[in-house]
Scaffold this motif. Structure first.
Motif, mmCIF file in Angstrom:
data_model
loop_
_atom_site.group_PDB
_atom_site.id
_atom_site.type_symbol
_atom_site.label_atom_id
_atom_site.label_comp_id
_atom_site.label_asym_id
_atom_site.label_seq_id
_atom_site.Cartn_x
_atom_site.Cartn_y
_atom_site.Cartn_z
ATOM 1 N N VAL A 168 27.030 33.014 51.886
ATOM 2 C CA VAL A 168 27.863 33.373 50.731
ATOM 3 C C VAL A 168 29.353 33.127 50.951
ATOM 4 O O VAL A 168 30.073 32.783 50.018
ATOM 5 C CB VAL A 168 27.617 34.855 50.349
ATOM 6 C CG1 VAL A 168 28.554 35.301 49.230
ATOM 7 C CG2 VAL A 168 26.162 35.058 49.936
ATOM 8 N N SER A 169 29.823 33.285 52.173
ATOM 9 C CA SER A 169 31.267 33.204 52.448
ATOM 10 C C SER A 169 31.955 31.964 51.887
ATOM 11 O O SER A 169 33.070 32.064 51.359
ATOM 12 C CB SER A 169 31.519 33.293 53.956
ATOM 13 O OG SER A 169 31.245 34.583 54.437
ATOM 14 N N PRO A 170 31.341 30.776 51.957
ATOM 15 C CA PRO A 170 32.025 29.588 51.435
ATOM 16 C C PRO A 170 32.333 29.661 49.937
ATOM 17 O O PRO A 170 33.194 28.921 49.450
ATOM 18 C CB PRO A 170 31.032 28.454 51.730
ATOM 19 C CG PRO A 170 30.227 28.950 52.882
ATOM 20 C CD PRO A 170 30.079 30.424 52.635
ATOM 21 N N CYS B 171 36.436 36.094 50.978
ATOM 22 C CA CYS B 171 36.168 35.538 52.309
ATOM 23 C C CYS B 171 36.965 34.270 52.589
ATOM 24 O O CYS B 171 36.853 33.707 53.683
ATOM 25 C CB CYS B 171 34.681 35.212 52.466
ATOM 26 S SG CYS B 171 33.598 36.636 52.520
ATOM 27 N N LYS B 172 37.769 33.827 51.610
ATOM 28 C CA LYS B 172 38.408 32.513 51.736
ATOM 29 C C LYS B 172 39.295 32.413 52.979
ATOM 30 O O LYS B 172 39.194 31.449 53.753
ATOM 31 C CB LYS B 172 39.228 32.197 50.484
ATOM 32 C CG LYS B 172 39.778 30.771 50.478
ATOM 33 C CD LYS B 172 40.531 30.472 49.202
ATOM 34 C CE LYS B 172 40.914 29.008 49.122
ATOM 35 N NZ LYS B 172 41.591 28.489 50.335
ATOM 36 N N ARG C 45 28.432 36.327 43.934
ATOM 37 C CA ARG C 45 28.725 35.447 45.065
ATOM 38 C C ARG C 45 30.198 35.091 45.154
ATOM 39 O O ARG C 45 30.741 34.901 46.252
ATOM 40 C CB ARG C 45 27.878 34.163 44.938
ATOM 41 C CG ARG C 45 27.987 33.239 46.127
ATOM 42 C CD ARG C 45 27.062 32.038 46.004
ATOM 43 N NE ARG C 45 27.456 31.152 44.918
ATOM 44 C CZ ARG C 45 27.003 29.901 44.768
ATOM 45 N NH1 ARG C 45 26.113 29.432 45.638
ATOM 46 N NH2 ARG C 45 27.389 29.156 43.760
ATOM 47 N N SER C 46 30.857 35.028 44.008
ATOM 48 C CA SER C 46 32.250 34.590 43.980
ATOM 49 C C SER C 46 33.259 35.712 44.279
ATOM 50 O O SER C 46 34.454 35.451 44.399
ATOM 51 C CB SER C 46 32.584 33.969 42.615
ATOM 52 O OG SER C 46 32.555 34.978 41.607
ATOM 53 N N ILE C 47 32.796 36.943 44.385
ATOM 54 C CA ILE C 47 33.705 38.084 44.612
ATOM 55 C C ILE C 47 34.588 37.836 45.826
ATOM 56 O O ILE C 47 34.100 37.430 46.874
ATOM 57 C CB ILE C 47 32.904 39.389 44.824
ATOM 58 C CG1 ILE C 47 32.175 39.775 43.543
ATOM 59 C CG2 ILE C 47 33.823 40.519 45.237
ATOM 60 C CD1 ILE C 47 31.264 40.965 43.713
#
Length: 300
Positions: free
Chosen positions: A168-170, A175-176, A298-300
Motif C-alpha cells: 500500500v505504501s507506494p 507514506c510518501k 489506499r490513498s490515505i
C-alpha cells in the motif's frame, strides 16, 4: 509450552514493525515476501507413507484421520504433512504453531495461525478460549494457551503489517516521505514516520468456523479480494461473527455462543466496513462500492 517466535532459518528482521528505524536498505526487501519465497518440495518419509502418521515436535506419534484431505480437515496437512503443501504457502513454523497464507484470502493480506498440538487444534474457539469449566487447573491451562496464541498471533500480525505496508505504501499519501526515503539513493539513518499499518491488521476467529481445525485469522480489513464472492463471505468478517482474539474469554451467557445469533449475523444486512452504508442483500452493489472505498483507503 514455550513460545518460539521464528524458525532457525528466519532472520530477526522478519519480526520488525514497518515503522521501526532499522537500516533503510535492509527494509527495501519485504521480509514477509522473503519468508514466503517458494521452498523446494521434500519427499515424504517412509514411515509417513507407510503408516500415514506424523510426529509433531511437541507431541507424540499420532494417527491422522483417514479423511485428512477432506475439506473440513484441510488445514491438518500444514501441521502433519508440510512437505505435501504447495511451496510458499507456509510462512513460518514455530514450536507451537504453523502460520500459513489463506488459500482464499478475503483481503490484501490474510494469514491463518494453526496450533500444532492436537490437544488444542481439535477444539472450537469457544472450547479452547472460553472453556465451560469451573476447575481451576483446567481454566489456568486454557488461559495459558490463550496467552501463547495471543503472543504468536501478535508476532504474525507484525509480519502481516509489513506486507500490507509493502503493498500500500507506494499509493499512500501519508507514506510518501517514508517511501521516497526508502527508494532514494542515500536513505537517511532515521526514516520519516509512516502509516500505522499494524493498527489495520485484525486478529480473530469465526463464531462458527467452516474448518474443523482450530485456526486464527490475521488479516487486513479492507476487503479487497477476488475471493470475496458472496454475502456470507463478507458478513463473516465484517460483523460480530468475527470475534477479536482479545475479546476472549467470553462470558458464559454471551449470545455469540448461540447458533441462532450466529446465523442471524451472517444472514443480516451487509454494511460497508468503512462508511457504514447499508446494502441489504445487494452484494454486487456492495462489491462495486468496496472498490471505491479501497481506492480511497489506499490513498490515505
Amino acid at each position: 509450552m514455550t513460545s518460539s517466535h521464528g524458525s532457525p532459518n528466519v532472520p530477526m528482521t522478519s519480526q520488525l514493525n514497518p515503522n521501526a528505524t532499522e537500516s533503510p536498505r535492509s527494509l527495501k526487501r519485504s521480509a514477509f515476501a522473503e519468508l514466503m519465497a517458494p521452498k523446494p518440495k521434500q519427499s515424504k518419509t517412509a514411515s509417513q507413507i507407510e503408516n500415514n502418521k506424523s510426529t509433531p515436535s511437541n507431541g507424540p506419534l499420532m494417527s491422522l484421520p483417514p479423511n485428512l484431505h477432506a475439506y473440513q480437515n484441510g488445514l491438518l496437512p500444514y501441521v502433519h504433512q508440510p512437505e505435501s503443501c504447495t511451496p510458499g504457502t507456509i510462512v513460518r513454523t514455530t514450536e507451537n504453531t504453523v502460520l500459513i497464507r489463506d488459500a482464499f484470502p478475503k483481503g490484501l493480506v490474510h494469514l491463518l495461525l494453526i496450533p500444532r498440538d492436537p490437544e488444542w487444534y481439535v477444539l472450537t474457539p469457544f472450547e479452547a478460549f472460553s472453556p465451560a469449566s469451573t476447575e481451576r487447573q483446567k481454566l489456568d491451562k486454557h488461559m495459558a494457551f490463550l496467552q501463547l496464541i495471543r503472543e504468536e498471533a501478535g508476532s504474525a500480525a507484525n509480519l502481516a503489517a509489513s506486507e500490507l505496508s509493502r503493498l500500500v505504501s507506494p499509493y499512500s499519501t501519508s507514506c510518501k516521505a517514508r517511501h521516497d526515503a526508502l527508494e532514494g539513493d542515500d536513505p537517511p539513518a532515521t526514516l520519516p514516520e509512516g502509516r500505522d499499518f499494524r493498527s489495520e491488521i485484525k486478529i480473530g476467529v469465526h463464531a462458527q468456523p467452516s474448518m474443523a481445525t482450530l485456526h486464527i485469522h490475521i488479516m487486513s480489513g479492507e476487503n479487497h479480494s477476488d475471493k470475496l464472492k458472496n454475502k456470507k463471505h463478507y458478513n463473516s468478517f465484517n460483523t460480530n461473527f468475527f470475534i477479536p482474539l482479545d475479546d476472549f474469554p467470553l462470558m458464559e451467557d454471551d449470545n455469540l455462543m448461540d447458533k441462532v445469533e450466529q446465523d442471524s449475523l451472517v444472514k443480516g444486512d451487509m454494511k460497508c466496513w468503512r462508511c457504514g452504508k447499508n446494502f441489504g442483500n445487494k452484494f454486487k452493489q456492495l462489491k462495486e462500492h468496496l472498490e471505491d472505498e479501497y481506492n480511497a483507503w489506499r490513498s490515505i
